[in-house]
Design a protein around this motif. Sequence first.
Motif, short mmCIF file in Angstrom:
data_model
loop_
_atom_site.label_atom_id
_atom_site.label_comp_id
_atom_site.label_asym_id
_atom_site.label_seq_id
_atom_site.Cartn_x
_atom_site.Cartn_y
_atom_site.Cartn_z
N ASN A 47 6.59 -4.62 -19.74
CA ASN A 47 5.28 -4.81 -19.14
C ASN A 47 4.19 -4.65 -20.19
O ASN A 47 4.33 -3.86 -21.12
CB ASN A 47 5.06 -3.80 -18.01
CG ASN A 47 6.06 -3.98 -16.90
OD1 ASN A 47 6.36 -5.09 -16.51
ND2 ASN A 47 6.57 -2.89 -16.37
N GLY A 62 5.16 -8.01 -6.79
CA GLY A 62 4.72 -6.63 -6.80
C GLY A 62 5.81 -5.60 -6.97
O GLY A 62 5.60 -4.42 -6.68
N THR A 63 6.98 -6.02 -7.46
CA THR A 63 8.11 -5.08 -7.54
C THR A 63 8.68 -4.90 -8.94
O THR A 63 9.67 -4.18 -9.08
CB THR A 63 9.25 -5.52 -6.61
OG1 THR A 63 9.74 -6.79 -7.02
CG2 THR A 63 8.80 -5.57 -5.15
N GLY A 66 8.03 -0.34 -13.18
CA GLY A 66 7.13 0.24 -14.16
C GLY A 66 5.75 -0.39 -14.28
O GLY A 66 4.95 0.06 -15.08
N PHE A 67 5.47 -1.42 -13.49
CA PHE A 67 4.15 -2.05 -13.59
C PHE A 67 3.29 -1.62 -12.40
O PHE A 67 3.76 -1.54 -11.27
CB PHE A 67 4.25 -3.59 -13.62
CG PHE A 67 2.94 -4.24 -13.91
CD1 PHE A 67 2.43 -4.26 -15.20
CD2 PHE A 67 2.17 -4.78 -12.89
CE1 PHE A 67 1.19 -4.82 -15.46
CE2 PHE A 67 0.94 -5.35 -13.15
CZ PHE A 67 0.44 -5.37 -14.44
N ARG A 68 2.01 -1.36 -12.67
CA ARG A 68 1.07 -0.95 -11.62
C ARG A 68 0.39 -2.19 -11.04
O ARG A 68 -0.55 -2.72 -11.62
CB ARG A 68 0.04 0.00 -12.21
CG ARG A 68 -0.86 0.59 -11.17
CD ARG A 68 -1.71 1.69 -11.78
NE ARG A 68 -2.70 2.07 -10.80
CZ ARG A 68 -3.99 2.17 -11.06
NH1 ARG A 68 -4.44 1.95 -12.27
NH2 ARG A 68 -4.82 2.51 -10.11
N PHE A 69 0.90 -2.65 -9.91
CA PHE A 69 0.39 -3.86 -9.26
C PHE A 69 -0.80 -3.54 -8.36
O PHE A 69 -0.93 -2.42 -7.85
CB PHE A 69 1.48 -4.50 -8.39
CG PHE A 69 2.55 -5.19 -9.18
CD1 PHE A 69 2.39 -6.50 -9.60
CD2 PHE A 69 3.72 -4.53 -9.51
CE1 PHE A 69 3.36 -7.15 -10.33
CE2 PHE A 69 4.71 -5.18 -10.24
CZ PHE A 69 4.53 -6.48 -10.64
N SER A 70 -1.61 -4.55 -8.12
CA SER A 70 -2.71 -4.42 -7.16
C SER A 70 -2.12 -4.28 -5.76
O SER A 70 -0.98 -4.68 -5.49
CB SER A 70 -3.61 -5.66 -7.20
OG SER A 70 -2.90 -6.80 -6.74
N ARG A 71 -2.89 -3.69 -4.88
CA ARG A 71 -2.46 -3.56 -3.49
C ARG A 71 -2.18 -4.94 -2.89
O ARG A 71 -1.22 -5.13 -2.16
CB ARG A 71 -3.55 -2.85 -2.68
CG ARG A 71 -3.16 -2.65 -1.22
CD ARG A 71 -4.22 -1.90 -0.50
NE ARG A 71 -4.54 -0.73 -1.33
CZ ARG A 71 -4.83 0.46 -0.89
NH1 ARG A 71 -4.88 0.67 0.39
NH2 ARG A 71 -5.11 1.45 -1.70
N LYS A 74 1.25 -6.06 -4.07
CA LYS A 74 2.33 -5.25 -3.49
C LYS A 74 2.53 -5.54 -2.01
O LYS A 74 3.65 -5.44 -1.52
CB LYS A 74 2.04 -3.75 -3.67
CG LYS A 74 2.22 -3.28 -5.10
CD LYS A 74 2.20 -1.77 -5.20
CE LYS A 74 0.80 -1.24 -5.11
NZ LYS A 74 0.70 0.20 -5.41
#
Length: 123
Positions: A47, A62-63, A66-71, A74
């Motif tokens: 990432n 969104g899965t 280790g990556f921070r996805f937006s709401r 997700k």
Amino acid sequence: MNLKRTLFFSLPLALFSMYRPVAAQDVAAGKALYAQCIACHATDANNGVGPGLKDLVGRKAGTAAGFRFSRAMKTSNVTWTEKTLDAYLAEPQKVVPGNVMPFSGMPDAAQRANLVAYLATLK
């Protein structure tokens, strides 16, 4: 009668001449188009600014680990297929409203098909 005969023979010819076969997807061209993505997305599972694209096709949005996805991403309930990737690349905000990827879209359908063909090779 001549008009009917002319139409009978010329209409199929006219329709046939309008037919344009869809160009085959070009993975090499897709790889070249990927240059637009490389600043944020790796071709492996690593990432960066964006999630790694390895095994993207078939993955639920969104899965990526280790990556921070937006709401929005997700909760989108999108699974990345050739069809959903094409739609997303054309109009990201229409497919996943509220996503934070700073990409306005790729309007050319042939380019999208090539890019999706390339993304599908990332295994």
